[in-house]
Design an enzyme around this catalytic site. Structure first.
Site, PDB file in Angstrom:
ATOM      1  N   LYS A 201       0.839  -1.199   0.000  1.00 22.78           N
ATOM      2  CA  LYS A 201       0.000   0.000   0.000  1.00 22.78           C
ATOM      3  C   LYS A 201       0.873   1.247   0.000  1.00 22.78           C
ATOM      4  O   LYS A 201       1.475   1.609   1.002  1.00 22.78           O
ATOM      5  CB  LYS A 201      -0.936   0.058   1.205  1.00 22.78           C
ATOM      6  CG  LYS A 201      -2.016   1.116   0.967  1.00 22.78           C
ATOM      7  CD  LYS A 201      -2.648   1.678   2.216  1.00 22.78           C
ATOM      8  CE  LYS A 201      -1.848   2.770   2.860  1.00 22.78           C
ATOM      9  NZ  LYS A 201      -1.703   4.008   2.070  1.00 22.78           N
TER      10      LYS A 201
ATOM     11  N   GLY B  91       7.169   4.932   8.066  1.00 27.67           N
ATOM     12  CA  GLY B  91       6.361   6.150   8.198  1.00 27.67           C
ATOM     13  C   GLY B  91       6.539   6.758   9.571  1.00 27.67           C
ATOM     14  O   GLY B  91       7.599   6.618  10.191  1.00 27.67           O
TER      15      GLY B  91
ATOM     16  N   THR C 156       6.276   7.668  13.583  1.00 29.20           N
ATOM     17  CA  THR C 156       6.318   6.911  14.839  1.00 29.20           C
ATOM     18  C   THR C 156       4.909   6.738  15.394  1.00 29.20           C
ATOM     19  O   THR C 156       4.559   5.676  15.922  1.00 29.20           O
ATOM     20  CB  THR C 156       7.241   7.628  15.842  1.00 29.20           C
ATOM     21  OG1 THR C 156       8.585   7.553  15.322  1.00 29.20           O
ATOM     22  CG2 THR C 156       7.220   6.978  17.219  1.00 29.20           C
TER      23      THR C 156
ATOM     24  N   GLU D 179      10.076   1.078  10.370  1.00 29.09           N
ATOM     25  CA  GLU D 179      11.149   2.043  10.133  1.00 29.09           C
ATOM     26  C   GLU D 179      10.499   3.407  10.273  1.00 29.09           C
ATOM     27  O   GLU D 179       9.694   3.802   9.438  1.00 29.09           O
ATOM     28  CB  GLU D 179      11.737   1.795   8.743  1.00 29.09           C
ATOM     29  CG  GLU D 179      13.127   2.340   8.591  1.00 29.09           C
ATOM     30  CD  GLU D 179      13.105   3.671   7.916  1.00 29.09           C
ATOM     31  OE1 GLU D 179      13.140   4.690   8.656  1.00 29.09           O
ATOM     32  OE2 GLU D 179      13.034   3.713   6.699  1.00 29.09           O
TER      33      GLU D 179
ATOM     34  N   CYS E 269      13.851  10.276   6.683  1.00 28.62           N
ATOM     35  CA  CYS E 269      13.863   9.802   8.066  1.00 28.62           C
ATOM     36  C   CYS E 269      15.254   9.921   8.679  1.00 28.62           C
ATOM     37  O   CYS E 269      15.382  10.049   9.891  1.00 28.62           O
ATOM     38  CB  CYS E 269      13.346   8.374   8.135  1.00 28.62           C
ATOM     39  SG  CYS E 269      14.124   7.307   6.926  1.00 28.62           S
TER      40      CYS E 269
ATOM     41  N   GLU F 224      10.410  15.672  15.226  1.00 33.63           N
ATOM     42  CA  GLU F 224      10.742  15.503  13.808  1.00 33.63           C
ATOM     43  C   GLU F 224       9.935  16.507  12.987  1.00 33.63           C
ATOM     44  O   GLU F 224       8.708  16.505  13.008  1.00 33.63           O
ATOM     45  CB  GLU F 224      10.416  14.079  13.358  1.00 33.63           C
ATOM     46  CG  GLU F 224      10.805  13.845  11.914  1.00 33.63           C
ATOM     47  CD  GLU F 224      10.617  12.394  11.459  1.00 33.63           C
ATOM     48  OE1 GLU F 224       9.515  11.857  11.637  1.00 33.63           O
ATOM     49  OE2 GLU F 224      11.578  11.815  10.936  1.00 33.63           O
TER      50      GLU F 224
HETATM   51  P1  NAI Z   1       2.075   8.421   8.062  1.00 32.72           P
HETATM   52  O1  NAI Z   1       2.871   7.608   8.989  1.00 32.72           O
HETATM   53  O2  NAI Z   1       0.654   8.740   8.419  1.00 32.72           O
HETATM   54  O3  NAI Z   1       2.041   7.719   6.600  1.00 32.72           O
HETATM   55  C1  NAI Z   1       2.886   6.684   6.171  1.00 32.72           C
HETATM   56  C2  NAI Z   1       2.059   5.537   5.602  1.00 32.72           C
HETATM   57  O4  NAI Z   1       1.216   5.011   6.626  1.00 32.72           O
HETATM   58  C3  NAI Z   1       1.104   5.930   4.472  1.00 32.72           C
HETATM   59  O5  NAI Z   1       1.038   4.879   3.526  1.00 32.72           O
HETATM   60  C4  NAI Z   1      -0.216   6.063   5.181  1.00 32.72           C
HETATM   61  O6  NAI Z   1      -1.322   5.857   4.313  1.00 32.72           O
HETATM   62  C5  NAI Z   1      -0.126   4.953   6.202  1.00 32.72           C
HETATM   63  N1  NAI Z   1      -1.004   5.112   7.377  1.00 32.72           N
HETATM   64  C6  NAI Z   1      -1.442   6.256   7.952  1.00 32.72           C
HETATM   65  N2  NAI Z   1      -2.233   5.987   9.004  1.00 32.72           N
HETATM   66  C7  NAI Z   1      -2.309   4.632   9.098  1.00 32.72           C
HETATM   67  C8  NAI Z   1      -2.983   3.740   9.987  1.00 32.72           C
HETATM   68  N3  NAI Z   1      -3.749   4.184  10.972  1.00 32.72           N
HETATM   69  N4  NAI Z   1      -2.818   2.406   9.782  1.00 32.72           N
HETATM   70  C9  NAI Z   1      -2.051   1.939   8.790  1.00 32.72           C
HETATM   71  N5  NAI Z   1      -1.397   2.737   7.921  1.00 32.72           N
HETATM   72  C10 NAI Z   1      -1.527   4.076   8.062  1.00 32.72           C
HETATM   73  O7  NAI Z   1       2.860   9.763   7.784  1.00 32.72           O
HETATM   74  P2  NAI Z   1       2.255  11.187   7.340  1.00 32.72           P
HETATM   75  O8  NAI Z   1       1.006  11.479   8.105  1.00 32.72           O
HETATM   76  O9  NAI Z   1       2.143  11.220   5.880  1.00 32.72           O
HETATM   77  O10 NAI Z   1       3.406  12.166   7.799  1.00 32.72           O
HETATM   78  C11 NAI Z   1       3.458  12.641   9.145  1.00 32.72           C
HETATM   79  C12 NAI Z   1       4.859  12.637   9.664  1.00 32.72           C
HETATM   80  O11 NAI Z   1       5.350  11.317   9.686  1.00 32.72           O
HETATM   81  C13 NAI Z   1       5.881  13.386   8.840  1.00 32.72           C
HETATM   82  O12 NAI Z   1       5.836  14.752   9.099  1.00 32.72           O
HETATM   83  C14 NAI Z   1       7.143  12.739   9.291  1.00 32.72           C
HETATM   84  O13 NAI Z   1       7.542  13.282  10.518  1.00 32.72           O
HETATM   85  C15 NAI Z   1       6.756  11.300   9.506  1.00 32.72           C
HETATM   86  N6  NAI Z   1       7.108  10.449   8.362  1.00 32.72           N
HETATM   87  C16 NAI Z   1       8.230   9.668   8.438  1.00 32.72           C
HETATM   88  C17 NAI Z   1       8.620   8.910   7.356  1.00 32.72           C
HETATM   89  C18 NAI Z   1       9.841   8.055   7.383  1.00 32.72           C
HETATM   90  O14 NAI Z   1      10.423   7.784   6.349  1.00 32.72           O
HETATM   91  N7  NAI Z   1      10.251   7.531   8.522  1.00 32.72           N
HETATM   92  C19 NAI Z   1       7.888   8.945   6.086  1.00 32.72           C
HETATM   93  C20 NAI Z   1       6.687   9.743   6.131  1.00 32.72           C
HETATM   94  C21 NAI Z   1       6.343  10.477   7.235  1.00 32.72           C
END
Ligand code: NAI
Ligand code: MG
Length: 501
Positions: free
Chosen positions: A191, A244, A246, A267, A301, A402
């Site tokens: 996904k 994604g 934390t 991660e 990240c 972050e």
């Molecule tokens: P997110 O963690 O919500 O999104 C990442 C993935 O998780 C996307 O595919 C999203 O659809 C999915 N997701 C979201 N909520 C979910 C849930 N309840 N259950 C299962 N999957 C879910 O990240 P977001 O909201 O786009 O960004 C917020 C912050 O997260 C950023 O500002 C950054 O600090 C951090 N982030 C860190 C990343 C990394 O590479 N470690 C990548 C993206 C965001």
């Protein structure tokens, strides 16, 4: 240099109307017909619509993956045959390299030059690296203490894997997840993030051409709270791999625990320290530190978002960073002269601007950036100028949370002990950097950092051969190298009694 002309294949891909999902070897819309738009972050305009999966669609994809795992040809292929598929995928990506780079640049906003040189090239390399593994995954024969017993271990695929990836490196994160899982013999449901579904869908078209058995790879597009959550809590998914925030990592662990105790690898975020000693090559260190935070608009990240500088050279390094921040060329990703593209979304832009305001309130001194570019051509995109804050204390929010944008905090330190102590004062532990000409100092700091990766006199290089992942709240498990195979395997112990007739 100039605006790239879109390839005909990309134009027809975008014009194809709502993009269906790739499930069980067929293109299918969402069961309820729902769609969501994918936006161009350089303009805020929609690029195209994609299917928005609900529970029913996730179920369907998991069933397809289960069928492929239990009854399909995939687990019964020889290791060499699986390996050949991985090489074929790499070749097919290579044949579409320019198209994928353009799709990535449009959907994510990143410079097309970076998409070509890094994202696409590294994705190909990732598949080639893991193509070498199936024929090298071996168990052990073990001299056990049980009399007259022959014992060995077997690596077996963990089964059906749900893989949830973010928007910062959409294609590369798909490669990081798919390649080792394929090599280990799993089947999967991928996904992509709702902000950037296009390169994964383009990749699915490429996979169609490679004739992977149906259901081995399924791609469902949709929102995290719906499609992602359904995958994480699904009772027939054996493992979830997530990259994604934390915050969502916690939800996934909980969903795994509440459903079937599926395996989880995470991660997550970071607030990585990049430590510059006065005896370093300061030119190299400053450039490396700037690149370590501003690359990919800071949406990384491992971004080196806390730069610690030894007092004696603090002003000099701060000035270097500010000069570099001011010199970086902002623009749309498809312009080959662009060095910094837009942020991914309006939400992310507001988040970054909120932290810039927070930094000022906390008393940090802004050396560069902090505003939007004035160029009228960039007005509708999600652009933020790279920002440098000096006189930051490590306990300020801008030094602890972050930001995931082009904002760097520069913090002074006195000596090695203080650098280590401050560097480790964070809830995260993904990466760290250290710049010095003194070998003893370098090794001491590398050993002391509570982080999964430490770079010495460089920052940010990734090697598929090296384990990658985080200490503390940066995650669980390690990807890359043999660790990546381990993540997608169960180890079985077989004990055979040799006594008797
Ligand atoms: P997110 O963690 O919500 O999104 C990442 C993935 O998780 C996307 O595919 C999203 O659809 C999915 N997701 C979201 N909520 C979910 C849930 N309840 N259950 C299962 N999957 C879910 O990240 P977001 O909201 O786009 O960004 C917020 C912050 O997260 C950023 O500002 C950054 O600090 C951090 N982030 C860190 C990343 C990394 O590479 N470690 C990548 C993206 C965001
Ligand atoms: Mg979110």
């Amino acid at each position: 240099m100039g605006e790239v002309t879109l390839s005909g294949r990309v134009q027809s891909f975008l014009a194809a109307g709502p993009q269906p999902m790739w499930i069980g070897g067929a293109w299918v819309p969402a069961a309820d017909g729902a769609v969501l738009p994918s936006l161009n972050p350089a303009t805020g305009e929609p690029l195209c619509q994609v299917a928005s999966a609900g529970t029913e669609d996730v179920d369907r994809a998991v069933r397809a993956a289960r069928l492929a795992f239990e009854d399909g040809p995939w687990p019964r292929l020889t290791a060499a045959q699986r390996s050949a598929y991985l090489y074929a995928i790499a070749d097919a990506i290579e044949a579409h390299a320019e198209e994928l780079a353009q799709v990535e640049s449009l959907d994510n906003g990143k410079p097309v030059t970076a998409a070509r040189q890094a994202d696409v090239r590294k994705s190909i390399a990732h598949f080639r690296y893991y193509a070498g593994w199936p024929t090298k995954i071996t168990g052990d024969t073990v001299p056990v203490s049980v009399p007259e017993t022959f014992a060995y271990t077997l690596f077996q695929p963990v089964g059906v894997c749900g893989q949830i990836i973010p928007w910062n490196y959409p294609l590369l994160m798909a490669a990081w997840k798919l390649a080792p899982a394929l090599a280990a013999g799993c089947t999967m449901v991928l996904k992509p993030a709702e902000q950037t579904p296009l390169s994964a869908l383009y990749l699915a078209r490429i996979l169609e051409g490679v004739d992977l058995p149906p259901g081995v790879i399924n791609v469902v597009t949709g929102y995290g709270e719906t499609a992602g959550a359904a995958l994480a809590s699904h009772p027939d998914v054996d493992k979830i791999a997530f990259t994604g925030s934390t915050e969502v990592g916690r939800l996934i662990l909980k969903a795994a625990g509440d459903s079937n105790l599926k395996r989880v690898s995470l991660e997550l975020g970071g607030k990585s320290p990049n430590i510059i000693f006065a005896d370093a090559d300061l030119e190299q260190a400053s450039l490396g530190a700037a690149d370590g935070i501003f690359y990919n608009m800071g949406q990384d990240c491992t971004a080196g978002s806390r730069v610690f500088v030894e007092r004696a050279v603090y002003d000099r390094v701060g000035a270097h960073l500010a000069d570099r921040a001011a010199a970086l060329r902002l623009g749309p990703g498809l312009d080959e002269a662009t060095e910094i593209g837009p942020l991914i979304s309006q939400e992310q832009l507001q988040r970054v601007e909120g932290y810039v305001a927070q930094g000022a309130r906390e008393g940090a001194r802004r050396l560069a950036g902090g505003d939007r570019p004035t160029d009228p051509g960039l007005r509708h995109g999600y652009f933020a100028r790279p920002t440098v804050f000096a006189d930051v204390r490590n306990d300020m929010r801008i030094a602890q949370e972050e930001i995931f944008g082009p904002v760097v905090t520069v913090i002074p330190f006195q000596d090695v002990d203080e650098a280590i102590r401050l560097g480790n004062q964070t809830r995260y532990g993904l990466a760290a950097g250290v710049w010095t000409r003194d070998l003893r100092k370098a090794h001491r700091v590398a050993a002391a950092m509570r982080a999964g990766t430490v770079w010495v006199n460089s920052y940010g290089s990734g090697a598929v051969e090296m384990p990658f992942g985080g200490f503390r709240e940066s995650g669980h498990g390690r990807e890359h190298g043999f660790e990546g195979i381990r993540l997608y395997s169960e180890v079985k112990s077989v004990l055979m009694n040799l006594a008797g007739e």
